[in-house]
Design an enzyme around this catalytic site. Sequence first.
Site, short mmCIF file in Angstrom:
data_model
loop_
_atom_site.label_atom_id
_atom_site.label_comp_id
_atom_site.label_asym_id
_atom_site.label_seq_id
_atom_site.Cartn_x
_atom_site.Cartn_y
_atom_site.Cartn_z
N GLU A 149 0.82 -1.13 0.17
CA GLU A 149 0.04 0.00 0.04
C GLU A 149 0.83 1.33 0.04
OE1 GLU A 149 -2.18 -1.42 3.38
OE2 GLU A 149 -3.97 -1.04 2.44
N GLU B 10 -3.98 -9.37 3.64
CA GLU B 10 -4.53 -8.96 4.88
C GLU B 10 -5.69 -9.81 5.18
OE1 GLU B 10 -3.46 -6.66 2.88
OE2 GLU B 10 -2.94 -4.85 3.66
N1 3HC Z 1 4.28 -7.32 11.59
C1 3HC Z 1 4.93 -7.80 12.83
N2 3HC Z 1 5.78 -8.86 12.77
C2 3HC Z 1 5.92 -9.59 11.66
C3 3HC Z 1 5.14 -9.14 10.56
C4 3HC Z 1 4.40 -8.29 10.45
N3 3HC Z 1 3.66 -7.77 9.51
N4 3HC Z 1 5.66 -10.28 9.50
C5 3HC Z 1 6.30 -10.89 10.12
N5 3HC Z 1 6.50 -10.51 11.42
C6 3HC Z 1 7.67 -11.35 12.25
C7 3HC Z 1 7.17 -12.57 12.55
O1 3HC Z 1 6.27 -12.83 13.48
C8 3HC Z 1 8.72 -13.42 12.91
O2 3HC Z 1 8.70 -12.90 14.39
P1 3HC Z 1 9.50 -13.88 15.28
O3 3HC Z 1 10.88 -13.84 14.83
O4 3HC Z 1 9.48 -13.01 16.53
O5 3HC Z 1 9.01 -15.08 15.36
C9 3HC Z 1 9.69 -12.55 12.09
O6 3HC Z 1 8.94 -11.37 11.67
C10 3HC Z 1 10.04 -13.09 10.75
O7 3HC Z 1 8.77 -13.65 10.23
P2 3HC Z 1 8.59 -14.99 9.44
O8 3HC Z 1 9.33 -15.98 10.40
O9 3HC Z 1 7.45 -15.19 8.93
O10 3HC Z 1 9.77 -14.91 8.18
P3 3HC Z 1 9.68 -15.41 6.86
O11 3HC Z 1 11.02 -15.04 5.97
O12 3HC Z 1 9.47 -16.98 6.79
O13 3HC Z 1 8.30 -14.72 6.05
C11 3HC Z 1 6.95 -13.02 5.49
C12 3HC Z 1 8.29 -13.25 5.79
C13 3HC Z 1 6.54 -13.63 4.14
C14 3HC Z 1 6.91 -11.45 5.36
C15 3HC Z 1 6.00 -13.41 6.68
O14 3HC Z 1 6.52 -13.03 8.09
C16 3HC Z 1 4.55 -12.85 6.62
O15 3HC Z 1 3.72 -13.30 5.81
N6 3HC Z 1 4.48 -11.77 7.27
C17 3HC Z 1 2.84 -11.26 7.34
C18 3HC Z 1 2.47 -10.39 5.98
C19 3HC Z 1 1.14 -9.87 6.27
O16 3HC Z 1 0.40 -10.38 6.46
N7 3HC Z 1 1.17 -8.60 5.94
C20 3HC Z 1 -0.07 -7.80 6.01
C21 3HC Z 1 0.02 -6.90 7.33
S1 3HC Z 1 -1.47 -6.45 7.88
C22 3HC Z 1 -1.48 -4.86 6.87
O17 3HC Z 1 -0.38 -4.50 6.49
C23 3HC Z 1 -2.61 -3.95 7.25
C24 3HC Z 1 -2.79 -2.66 6.37
O18 3HC Z 1 -3.41 -3.07 5.28
C25 3HC Z 1 -3.20 -1.56 7.11
#
Ligand code: 3HC
Length: 698
Positions: free
Chosen positions: A105, A125
Amino acid sequence: MDNPVSFERRARIGIITIDSPPVNALGHAVRVGLVAALEEAGRDPQVEAIVLNSAGRIFTAGADIREFGKPSQAPTLPEVIAAFDRSAKPIVAALHGTALGGGLELPMGCHYRVALAGTKIGLPEVKLGLLPGAGGTQRLPRLTGAERALDMIVTGNPVEAAEALELGIVDAVYPDGIALDAALDFIEKTGVDKLTATPVSSRTDRIANTDPAVFAAARAKLAKEKPNLFSPQRCVDAVEAAVQFPFTEGLARERALFQECMASPQRAGLIHAFFGEREVAKIPSLPAGTPLRKVEKVGVIGAGTMGSGIAMCFASAGIPVTLVDAKPEALQAGLANVRRTYEGNAKKGRISAEEAERRIALVQPAESVDALSDADLVIEAVFEDMELKKKIFAALDRVCKQGAILATNTSTLDVDAIAEATSRPQDVCGMHFFSPANIMRLLENVRGEKTSDDVIATIMDVARRIGKVGVLVGVCYGFVGNRMLHQRGREAMSLVEEGAAPEQVDAVLKGFGFPMGHFAMSDLAGVDVGWRIRQERRKAGAPDAIAPNWLDRIAELGRYGQKTGAGIYRYEQGDRTPRPDPEVAKILEDYRREAGIAPRPIDDQEILERCLYAMVNEGARILEEGVALRAVDIDVIWLHGYGFPAYRGGPMFWADQVGLGKIHDTLVALHDKTGEPHWKPSPLLERLAKAGQTFASL
Ligand code: 3HC
């Protein structure tokens, strides 16, 4: 803490860099830093264009999920993005690794986007029970058209950079290298003077002629495929607003729908599931820096469906496997299963034909465990026979090199007893895969009494390497998942005995969100499987062996489930739909009459409570005994191994939402009514309920 956003100027270009490990989430400090850096770039008269980029392996994973549920702190993400959108100086976002959620975004609030090849770009999301709430539902349709945006937002699935280019999300893709260099090259080739600060929000060309039928079709599809989910329908509403209203009004509508999703219990469940999956990998009792053993060659013993499935888990991760079966026909059948599966994957376009051949070649057959002398990890997957397993482990003890990890895939037998068949119980553990092993993500890693720390650390790491969600459990009958399933099964059986129809019990469980009911699942697994186990246990005089029941009668008739065209349900040729069968209704009627049971109408609430509260009570016992490390471990097991609806967060999280006091009181009432010991609340549940606490508080 250092400022997670920095600003520098190179000639006429201002460069804003986010550096907030591990995933550059857009938390409060980053948002403050972004606004400050943008202001600095705006103020600097020498800056004519701006690049937004990130350090580390991921552009950004979006909003900081850990901030959800807390009061929002200004500047909010929509405010930050609005500032970028308004910038009089053109901004180029430089994407690499992953740009997800708010992490897309924000670039859509910039004026151009370039990406390195392979970058994963999306708005996931919905998988967290949300919708893109920082303009994503309004800006993505303006770039791609409403139909493609709907698809991306409702599924939450990302696209790769090349597809993003075709869709109009990015303006250029660079083969590899550094994203910042790609953006600088893009600016140089375009010419700084030619860049315009035209915001995506001002565009309407791709949404002007949207056919409203796409929204009706999306809603109908969701009602059919995801009837229980809240946020996907809200995603459709938000994208529809993008074509119905001017940008600012659409944005306000998106915000209101986002807040509705944020307040929904489904959001809480899905976010619990997200963090849970990551939490279970952390084993607090393992000393920091526990070394990992090398696992480069694997042996699997038993070439049945389970063994060949396990072999594929390793082959798919590029790890060579020796598949052992003393019976040549069984070995050939196992290899044929491997070949069929990979060729099928190639046919469906999931992998290339060369990759399929490469994986097939990684699975080498052998008829004796002697072939496993150099294996780093051996997983035994023969049928559930303690004597046979002990013989195999004694043989492995003779054959395998020192330091090899010896694992059993048993689902019911005592791992410690198996370990005693060797002279190295510290190297023995359980690795309980779920069928079909090459598909199901759950892996219960079982710690035996003597299993060493480095073996535990290694098998948890192996789970990660082969793409499984590994959960550490202790030794007990059925470990965590099947032990709780057994409780649900007993209640489902009793409910039918007392008067419910199998299809009523299944409908209640499906209504709760399980992909299939208990009895449909029994038909899928094979009614004969449980029947044979029950017979063995009765023959062996097991004190807790289940008395003959109505399901035995069904099995005795050769109604083994889907594979024989009839089980608890009947099946039509080539169709897996379970259909209620009058023959089974008659079996039940006879059974109840002979057992002197007067059937009674049973309401859905009773079915739900008895099936699920029995599981929760067992889960509490499991926690008390230390068989599971944390409540979240139980949740993750049920989410990934048994289809527990992710939006309910798992059985223990769900129990916390229902209220442990309420569950406790119902258990007490059932115990008082029936006198059955399994209804006695576990001491842990009782303690938490009385203190008004939750499993999460432990
Ligand atoms: N916020 C906070 N922490 C996050 C995060 C996020 N968006 N995404 C990942 N983390 C944290 C994980 O919990 C993990 O923490 P830990 O080491 O303490 O366990 C660390 O970051 C590493 O994450 P992964 O182990 O998942 O790392 P990978 O490399 O395997 O994957 C990723 C990376 C593909 C980015 C995966 O973490 C992921 O899918 N994250 C979520 C992405 C997501 O859903 N984003 C949307 C967020 S909601 C949003 O943006 C709302 C907006 O529209 C207003």
